[in-house]
Design an enzyme around this catalytic site. Structure first.
Site, PDB file in Angstrom:
ATOM      1  N   SER A 173       0.851  -1.200   0.000  1.00 10.91           N
ATOM      2  CA  SER A 173       0.000   0.000   0.000  1.00 10.91           C
ATOM      3  C   SER A 173       0.879   1.238   0.000  1.00 10.91           C
ATOM      4  CB  SER A 173      -0.901   0.022   1.236  1.00 10.91           C
ATOM      5  OG  SER A 173      -0.142   0.310   2.405  1.00 10.91           O
ATOM      6  N   ASP A 174       0.373   2.321  -0.586  1.00  8.44           N
ATOM      7  CA  ASP A 174       0.980   3.615  -0.295  1.00  8.44           C
ATOM      8  C   ASP A 174       0.618   3.939   1.146  1.00  8.44           C
ATOM      9  OD1 ASP A 174       2.312   6.005  -0.524  1.00  8.44           O
ATOM     10  OD2 ASP A 174       1.387   6.560  -2.417  1.00  8.44           O
ATOM     11  N   TRP A 175       1.328   4.873   1.731  1.00  2.00           N
ATOM     12  CA  TRP A 175       1.165   5.118   3.157  1.00  2.00           C
ATOM     13  C   TRP A 175      -0.227   5.700   3.433  1.00  2.00           C
ATOM     14  CZ3 TRP A 175       5.035   2.777   1.663  1.00  2.00           C
ATOM     15  CH2 TRP A 175       6.073   2.356   2.498  1.00  2.00           C
ATOM     16  N   SER A 176      -1.051   4.921   4.107  1.00  5.84           N
ATOM     17  CA  SER A 176      -2.446   5.265   4.433  1.00  5.84           C
ATOM     18  C   SER A 176      -3.398   5.127   3.255  1.00  5.84           C
ATOM     19  CB  SER A 176      -2.555   6.686   5.022  1.00  5.84           C
ATOM     20  OG  SER A 176      -1.803   6.778   6.217  1.00  5.84           O
ATOM     21  N   SER A 177      -3.060   4.299   2.270  1.00  8.41           N
ATOM     22  CA  SER A 177      -3.972   4.114   1.136  1.00  8.41           C
ATOM     23  C   SER A 177      -4.885   2.900   1.314  1.00  8.41           C
ATOM     24  CB  SER A 177      -3.191   3.981  -0.174  1.00  8.41           C
ATOM     25  OG  SER A 177      -2.522   2.734  -0.261  1.00  8.41           O
TER      26      SER A 177
END
Length: 739
Positions: A270-274
């Site tokens: 994941s992208d950070w917080s995606s």
């Protein structure tokens, strides 16, 4: 005995032996690789039953900002990763976004990827990736979070400088050697952001609607090449939604296309917080969840790593039987496979950092990526002559361009500014500098105005320019919020910080002006007709000043080509031509109304003249492209179309040219662009010499994505081959036929 015949026969025998040996080595290597892969899978099979359910779940989510857990009791290591599409980021604290304050994490900053794309040189991209991978390995990183291949759709996108331009074919050809180069160091490249993350505005919530043709023809090819040609080991999901579902755990994108159709065997990060949903993340293909529980600036909930979607909620669903354990085992298998490719790889090597080879590659990319856009009255190159005064105007002549930009911010061992580079190169010329304009420091998610007096800076700059023989204006954008920076898009197409007004004031007192444009984006240039020289220099990293001085002085002949179109006005860009529903969207709903007509495809098809076209770039010498032909007039679907031409350097300097081959399909049964890039070749030529260039194109690559059958369709009939050195400078067209 005929000595010539004996000699010839001997060499034939040698060649036969070499051929057989080579084939034997190839077969042995293939068998060895196959055996090794089977051995690794067998080892993974033996490890998975030894892990507890909790240990397996813990491997699927972060334990810190940039690491995931291992299993200490079994010797399974942690995974460590770093931002770094164009350099390994400085060390971040364990549980905040503060820098850790290390003194040994300075690196070589390589040019941003727009510059790399502008080289049109895949071999150089491989060198770039390999050297970058060495630095990541030295810093003991297992995953390098790059490269980025999102398509340049609008010049306002704050993150375009991290990507490889507007054309899916160019991005595909440049990303493959980059990834292979990184991974030769047993460091995983992580191609991002999958997919349709083409703006920063509303990036966390915007829902993108785009047709299947545009999805498959424009936005997915570079990712597909990364997976199927480069064998990338990690893919990062995007923030945005696609057709109502978040991209990071999107059933169509991640489960069906990436892991299904493309048979991807690596990890999805994941992208950070995606990440937004446990069930979707589990069932739709997310393997490693990073960054959840933070707002990107350091706000955390208590024990937030255990509260990730793929942490305690995932474990609970597994224990209840709501999610089958085979789902978890697939994720763990992929993570272990990544480890055997990286941190568990025998004889992995130690990497290198900040050595002269890395600096040389960074400088070479800068040299080949810089684009000469205008050169009236032979303004460039500038001689080092005594008695000449050059006024260097602009904050960008001294400002750090490795600072800022968001996650790609770097901490280089050194950064040669343009002013330093010019002073080092020019021993006889008198160089004077004035800021002319000033901006504040680059910080994330905020604009900090400069405390310097704008009027005083302007007056001083005009005074210095008036008394100079030559003015070099270093302007453009920087990597601050609302410029070329992650987290937000630009709010204006024209230049910021009063640069247009300052330049006009300078032109009133001195007409001998060249503009050095530093940006990762196209900008509005209303004063273009009033200057003689214009150079696009991108963000060039550690060796920026030297690379720029190499071009300005003529020590290196410019050969860069634009990887995206400069529209004459913002409304000429396809995404903006349809109004706010197409960009940035309405109520966080966005429709890519231009479909496949992105960049030069739009300008060509709609007959809109660009300010500067895709593929455009001047040289200090001149080239002629002649004798253009194809090997046949008629081809079968499995044939290769071979396009040849003769390129002659007819000028007085050595140089490099890029032959570009486009193909169009007139009278197609569907709407198509006038032409699309299908091949290119960069060649170096000594002055007065010629070379025959061959560009090979698979006939099957002329297919379009047919929405009526949900598959690729190669139309029979006539096609037109366009050969030139820019998308708007076609030297020859040839009609061919596909049977």
């Amino acid at each position: 005995m005929n000595i010539k015949i004996a000699y010839s026969n001997t060499w034939k025998k040698v060649l036969i032996i070499l051929f057989v040996f080579t084939k034997t080595v190839d077969v042995f290597a293939q068998k060895t690789n196959s055996t090794l892969e089977k051995s690794i899978e067998s080892k993974i099979d033996s490890i998975i039953p030894l892990l507890t359910l909790k240990e397996k779940v813990d491997m699927c989510h972060a334990q810190s900002k940039f690491s995931t857990k291992g299993v200490g009791r079994l010797g399974i290591p942690e995974l460590w990763m770093s931002d770094g599409p164009h350099g390994v980021r400085a060390e971040i604290s364990w549980d905040s976004w503060d820098y850790a304050g290390w003194t040994n994490d300075s690196i070589t900053a390589f040019p941003a990827l727009t510059c790399l794309a502008a080289t049109f040189n895949p071999k150089l991209s491989g060198d770039y990736g390999y050297n970058l991978g060495e630095e990541a390995r030295y810093r003991e990183k297992d995953i390098l979070l790059g490269p980025g291949v999102n398509i340049y759709r609008t010049p306002l996108n704050g993150r375009n400088f991290e990507y490889m331009g507007e054309d899916p074919f160019l991005a595909s050809k440049m990303v493959v050697p980059y990834i292979k180069g990184v991974q030769k160091n047993n460091v995983a490249a992580c191609v991002k952001h999958f997919a349709l993350n083409n703006q920063e505005h509303w990036r966390n919530t915007v829902n993108v609607e785009v047709g299947d043709r545009a999805l498959y023809e424009i936005y997915l090819p570079a990712f597909k090449a990364a997976v199927q040609e480069a064998g990338v080991w990690a893919v990062m999901g995007a923030y945005n939604k696609f057709r109502g579902q978040y991209a990071t755990h999107n059933e169509l994108l991640t489960k069906k296309i990436l892991k299904g159709d493309w048979d991807y065997d690596g990890v999805v990060i994941s992208d950070w917080s995606s990440t937004h949903d446990t069930m979707e993340a589990a069932m739709n293909g997310l393997d490693l969840e990073m960054g959840t529980g933070t707002d990107g600036l350091g706000t955390n909930s208590l024990n937030h790593y255990d509260n990730y979607y793929l942490a305690s909620p995932f474990l609970k669903a597994l224990k209840s039987g709501e999610i089958d354990e085979t789902v978890l085992n697939d994720k763990v298998r992929r993570i272990l496979r990544l480890m055997f490719r990286t941190t568990l790889k025998p004889n992995r090597g130690f990497g290198k950092i900040n050595n002269k080879e890395h600096h040389a590659v960074a400088r070479k990319v800068a040299q080949e990526g810089i684009v000469l856009l205008k050169n009236e009255n032979s303004f460039f190159p500038i001689e080092d002559k005594e008695g000449i005064t050059i006024a260097v105007i602009g904050e960008n002549a001294t400002r750090s361009m490795t600072a800022g930009g968001g996650s790609s911010e770097l901490k280089p061992q050194f950064e040669i500014s343009p002013l330093e580079g010019l002073k080092a190169r020019y021993e006889n010329v008198n160089i004077v500098h004035s800021m002319g304009y000033a901006t504040g420091p680059s910080v994330y998610d905020a604009v900090i105005p400069s405390k310097l007096n704008a009027d005083s800076l302007r007056i001083e700059a005009v005074k210095i320019a008036k008394n100079a023989d030559i003015v070099l204006f270093f302007g453009g954008l920087n990597k601050s919020h609302l410029q070329d920076c992650e987290g937000a898009d630009r709010t204006q197409f024209n230049l910021p910080f009063g640069q247009d007004e300052l330049l006009n004031d300078i032109l009133e007192v001195n007409k001998n002006v060249g503009y050095i444009l530093m940006s990762g984006n196209a900008v509005e240039i209303p004063w273009l007709r009033n200057i003689d020289g214009l150079i696009q220099t991108w963000y060039l990293g550690s060796m920026a000043g030297y690379g720029i001085a190499d071009i300005i002085s003529g020590d290196v002949n410019p050969s860069g080509k634009l990887p995206f179109t400069f529209p004459a006005k913002l409304e000429d860009n396809a995404a903006h031509s349809f109004g706010v529903s197409s960009y940035p969207g309405i109520d966080q709903e966005q429709n890519y109304k231009e479909g496949i007509l992105v960049g030069y495809r739009w300008h060509d098809t709609k007959k809109i003249t660009p300010l500067y076209a895709f593929g455009y770039g001047l040289s200090y010498t001149s080239f002629n492209i002649n004798n253009v032909k194809t090997d046949k007039k008629t081809y079968l679907p499995n044939d290769k179309i071979k396009v040849t031409c003769q390129v002659t350097n007819s000028g007085n300097l050595d140089g490099a040219e890029v032959v570009q081959v486009y193909v169009g399909k007139p009278k197609s049964k569907v709407k198509r662009a006038l032409k699309e890039l299908k091949g290119f070749e960069k060649i170096n030529l000594k002055k007065g010499t010629s070379k025959t260039v061959e560009v090979s194109i698979d006939a099957s690559d002329l297919a379009f994505y047919d929405e009526s059958i949900s598959d690729w369709n190669l139309e029979k009939g006539d096609y037109v081959v366009y050969v030139g050195n820019a998308s708007n400078n076609i030297i020859k067209t040839i009609k061919i036929n596909i049977k």
